[in-house]
Design a protein around this motif. Structure first.
Motif, short mmCIF file in Angstrom:
data_model
loop_
_atom_site.label_atom_id
_atom_site.label_comp_id
_atom_site.label_asym_id
_atom_site.label_seq_id
_atom_site.Cartn_x
_atom_site.Cartn_y
_atom_site.Cartn_z
N TYR A 155 10.13 19.11 5.77
CA TYR A 155 9.31 18.05 6.36
C TYR A 155 7.95 18.58 6.80
N GLU A 156 7.88 19.86 7.12
CA GLU A 156 6.61 20.41 7.59
C GLU A 156 5.53 20.31 6.52
N ASP A 157 5.90 20.59 5.25
CA ASP A 157 4.94 20.45 4.15
C ASP A 157 4.50 18.99 4.00
N ILE A 158 5.43 18.07 4.21
CA ILE A 158 5.10 16.64 4.07
C ILE A 158 4.16 16.21 5.19
N LEU A 159 4.45 16.64 6.42
CA LEU A 159 3.60 16.25 7.55
C LEU A 159 2.20 16.85 7.44
N ARG A 160 2.07 17.95 6.71
CA ARG A 160 0.78 18.59 6.51
C ARG A 160 0.03 18.00 5.32
N CYS A 161 0.64 17.06 4.63
CA CYS A 161 0.08 16.49 3.41
C CYS A 161 -1.25 15.78 3.69
N PRO A 162 -2.30 16.05 2.90
CA PRO A 162 -3.61 15.40 3.13
C PRO A 162 -3.54 13.88 3.09
N THR A 163 -2.68 13.33 2.24
CA THR A 163 -2.59 11.87 2.14
C THR A 163 -2.03 11.24 3.41
N THR B 181 0.84 -1.20 0.00
CA THR B 181 0.00 0.00 0.00
C THR B 181 0.88 1.24 0.00
N ASP B 182 0.64 2.12 -0.97
CA ASP B 182 1.38 3.38 -1.06
C ASP B 182 0.64 4.50 -0.37
N ILE B 183 1.38 5.34 0.36
CA ILE B 183 0.87 6.62 0.83
C ILE B 183 1.74 7.67 0.16
N ASP B 184 1.22 8.27 -0.89
CA ASP B 184 2.00 9.16 -1.75
C ASP B 184 2.04 10.58 -1.17
N VAL B 185 3.25 11.04 -0.84
CA VAL B 185 3.43 12.41 -0.35
C VAL B 185 4.29 13.22 -1.30
N GLY B 186 4.46 12.71 -2.52
CA GLY B 186 5.34 13.36 -3.49
C GLY B 186 4.92 14.77 -3.84
N ASP B 187 3.60 15.02 -3.94
CA ASP B 187 3.12 16.36 -4.31
C ASP B 187 3.32 17.37 -3.19
N CYS B 188 3.60 16.89 -1.99
CA CYS B 188 3.78 17.79 -0.84
C CYS B 188 5.24 18.08 -0.54
N ASP B 189 6.14 17.42 -1.25
CA ASP B 189 7.58 17.63 -1.03
C ASP B 189 8.02 18.85 -1.81
N ARG B 190 8.35 19.93 -1.11
CA ARG B 190 8.74 21.20 -1.74
C ARG B 190 10.25 21.35 -1.86
#
Length: 281
Positions: free
Chosen positions: A110-118, A70-79
């Protein structure tokens, strides 16, 4: 005929009575670093292939679904700025101070990633995990999930051990005879001088100081997103059960290792048969 039926019934009972060894495993590799992901992904896919239920947080989701994966994709949240990894920046690799600076600068993303909706589903998950696997890189903020799920955990290190990785395992890291990985390109410890050892010691101190300062930011994010103060990330990190280091004494600087630090360089290489012509030649 009756014997055959009896044999089938016994076989089915044995199958039903067998204890399952599959585990629920959570992998936390949020930064979108392709070279790192190649190694982590190969191991996580193999765990899934062997029947374990694998969930992975990363920026590289599978285009083709894999059973038990199972993938939890956080790629769009990595700035993370792509420019940090462009070729002109890579030429600065001979400056170990620049490399350490880059590592610690990445922590704020990491803050953007932790805030990621996924990722919100994982924050509120009531699932239980038998094992958590993290990466030792520039921040331990993802260890908040270790506290949340209360699971044992191990770590991958996509490099020879960082100075801050040695501490958590009690591994020797004396800079008098152990070369920091980014200083090895300019130091030769086969016949090192006092100046070289002194310079390596300065790099060690600088690296640990920068990591300590970056970890203050990680602690702030931990309190914000995981909502707990104690234990600290440093305390959690010292409960690491095992470190798999993607290094090898034949290609990297030699270093004494405690038994729970294992070198696994090349583990991601896929066997092919027959070998390509250029390799055979």
């Amino acid at each position: 005929m009756k014997f055959v039926e009896f044999f089938i019934i016994v076989k089915l009972l044995l199958i039903l009575c067998c204890k399952s060894n599959s585990k629920n495993i959570l992998g936390l590799f949020p930064l979108k670093l392709k070279s790192h992901n190649l190694m982590f992904d190969s191991i996580m896919k193999e765990l899934a292939r062997r029947g374990h239920n694998v969930t992975v947080v990363s920026g590289f989701p599978k285009s083709i679904p894999i059973p038990n994966f199972t993938d939890i994709d956080v790629g769009d949240c990595d700035r993370t700025p792509v420019s940090l990894f462009e070729m002109e920046e890579a030429y600065k690799e001979h400056d170990p101070f620049f490399q350490i600076h880059i590592l610690t600068e990445l922590v704020k993303y990491y803050e953007d990633i932790l805030r990621c909706p996924t990722l919100s589903k994982l924050f509120h998950s009531k699932d239980s995990y038998d094992l958590i696997i993290t990466e030792i890189f520039n921040s331990d903020v993802m260890l908040g999930f270790v506290k949340q799920f209360g699971a044992p955990y191990i770590s991958f290190c996509a490099n020879p051990l960082f100075p801050w990785a040695a501490d958590r395992m009690g591994n020797p890291d004396n800079p008098a005879y152990i070369t920091y990985q980014h200083s090895s390109v300019i130091l030769d410890f086969k016949g090192s001088t006092f100046y070289q050892r002194l310079f390596n010691t300065v790099i060690y101190i600088f690296a640990k100081m920068k990591y300590y300062l970056a970890n203050l930011e990680s602690e702030r994010m931990k309190r914000k997103f995981f909502n707990f103060t104690s234990p600290s990330l440093d305390e959690i990190s010292r409960n690491t059960s095992l470190i798999l280091s993607f290094s090898h004494f034949s290609t990297n600087e030699r270093q004494p290792l405690v038994p729970n630090v294992i070198q696994v360089a090349g583990l991601q290489i896929v066997k092919t048969s027959p070998l390509p012509k250029v390799i055979r030649k």
